[in-house]
Design a protein around this motif. Structure first.
Motif, PDB file in Angstrom:
ATOM      1  N   GLN A 195       0.844  -1.186   0.000  1.00 25.45           N
ATOM      2  CA  GLN A 195       0.000   0.000   0.000  1.00 25.45           C
ATOM      3  C   GLN A 195       0.881   1.239   0.000  1.00 25.45           C
ATOM      4  O   GLN A 195       1.792   1.364   0.800  1.00 25.45           O
ATOM      5  CB  GLN A 195      -0.899   0.010   1.248  1.00 25.45           C
ATOM      6  N   ALA A 196       0.630   2.219  -0.962  1.00 28.44           N
ATOM      7  CA  ALA A 196       1.374   3.475  -0.994  1.00 28.44           C
ATOM      8  C   ALA A 196       0.741   4.436   0.003  1.00 28.44           C
ATOM      9  O   ALA A 196      -0.467   4.563   0.066  1.00 28.44           O
ATOM     10  CB  ALA A 196       1.337   4.076  -2.390  1.00 28.44           C
ATOM     11  N   ALA A 197       1.561   5.124   0.742  1.00 28.69           N
ATOM     12  CA  ALA A 197       1.078   6.100   1.710  1.00 28.69           C
ATOM     13  C   ALA A 197       1.434   7.496   1.204  1.00 28.69           C
ATOM     14  O   ALA A 197       2.428   7.679   0.517  1.00 28.69           O
ATOM     15  CB  ALA A 197       1.732   5.856   3.060  1.00 28.69           C
ATOM     16  N   THR A 198       0.596   8.476   1.466  1.00 26.24           N
ATOM     17  CA  THR A 198       0.888   9.853   1.062  1.00 26.24           C
ATOM     18  C   THR A 198       0.654  10.789   2.233  1.00 26.24           C
ATOM     19  O   THR A 198      -0.107  10.489   3.151  1.00 26.24           O
ATOM     20  CB  THR A 198      -0.014  10.300  -0.114  1.00 26.24           C
ATOM     21  N   ALA A 199       1.303  11.913   2.138  1.00 23.07           N
ATOM     22  CA  ALA A 199       1.084  13.003   3.084  1.00 23.07           C
ATOM     23  C   ALA A 199       1.079  14.271   2.249  1.00 23.07           C
ATOM     24  O   ALA A 199       1.762  14.366   1.242  1.00 23.07           O
ATOM     25  CB  ALA A 199       2.199  13.041   4.128  1.00 23.07           C
ATOM     26  N   SER A 200       0.299  15.270   2.607  1.00 17.52           N
ATOM     27  CA  SER A 200       0.260  16.490   1.804  1.00 17.52           C
ATOM     28  C   SER A 200       0.147  17.712   2.697  1.00 17.52           C
ATOM     29  O   SER A 200      -0.243  17.628   3.853  1.00 17.52           O
ATOM     30  CB  SER A 200      -0.895  16.438   0.813  1.00 17.52           C
TER      31      SER A 200
END
Length: 170
Positions: A29-34
């Motif tokens: 699973q790819a995780a992102t933060a913005s």
């Protein structure tokens, strides 16, 4: 038999490795933060002014007609800037914003600067009184200076000159 047993173990190992290659892969699973960047700028209130020379040409002191000329004051200011353009009395001894004086040595030649083509509205440097007002569009705005040397002045021949300071107040 030992050799067969070794070959069998090697084949089993090869088969196990090959079989592992065909097993379904587990997906990661790819995780992102913005976040965001606040971008700001302050636009300065500023003006630039440039003036062309006012060259009257040849003045004939025996003529009953005045000698007229024009110059241009070009003003560029930040959009929405209210400004006024003032013209100093010049450098001639005894000059005022109503009667300016070009000089040639100790001699003077009187002239005047006006806001209108009819040469009836004096152009001086008292903000709110005799200056030219404008509101900037961000583009160059030209203001014509109308000059006049009154007729009938008794002066010696020569090359008369003066320097008038242009002041933009904003």
């Amino acid at each position: 038999m030992a050799k067969i047993s070794q070959k069998l173990r090697a084949l089993t190992l090869v088969a196990a490795v090959a079989g592992a290659a065909f097993l379904p892969a587990t997906s990661a699973q790819a995780a992102t933060a913005s976040t965001s960047i606040l971008v700001t700028a302050a636009v300065a209130q500023a003006c630039i002014v440039v003036a062309t020379p006012l060259a009257f040409g040849v003045y004939d002191p025996t003529s009953a007609s005045p000698t007229d000329g024009t110059a241009t004051v070009a003003v560029t200011c930040t959009t929405g800037t209210a400004y006024t353009v003032g013209l100093s009395a010049g450098g001639g001894t005894g000059a005022t914003t109503t009667v300016r004086k070009m000089t040639f040595g100790a001699n003077t030649l009187d002239y005047a600067l006006y806001q209108n083509a009819g040469r009836t509205t004096n152009w001086g440097n008292a903000v709110g009184t005799d200056t030219v007002a404008g509101t900037a569009t961000g583009l160059l705005m030209n203001h014509t200076v109308y000059g006049r040397i009154t007729a009938g002045q008794t002066v010696p021949m020569g090359a008369y000159a003066d320097t008038v300071a242009v002041t933009v107040t904003y």
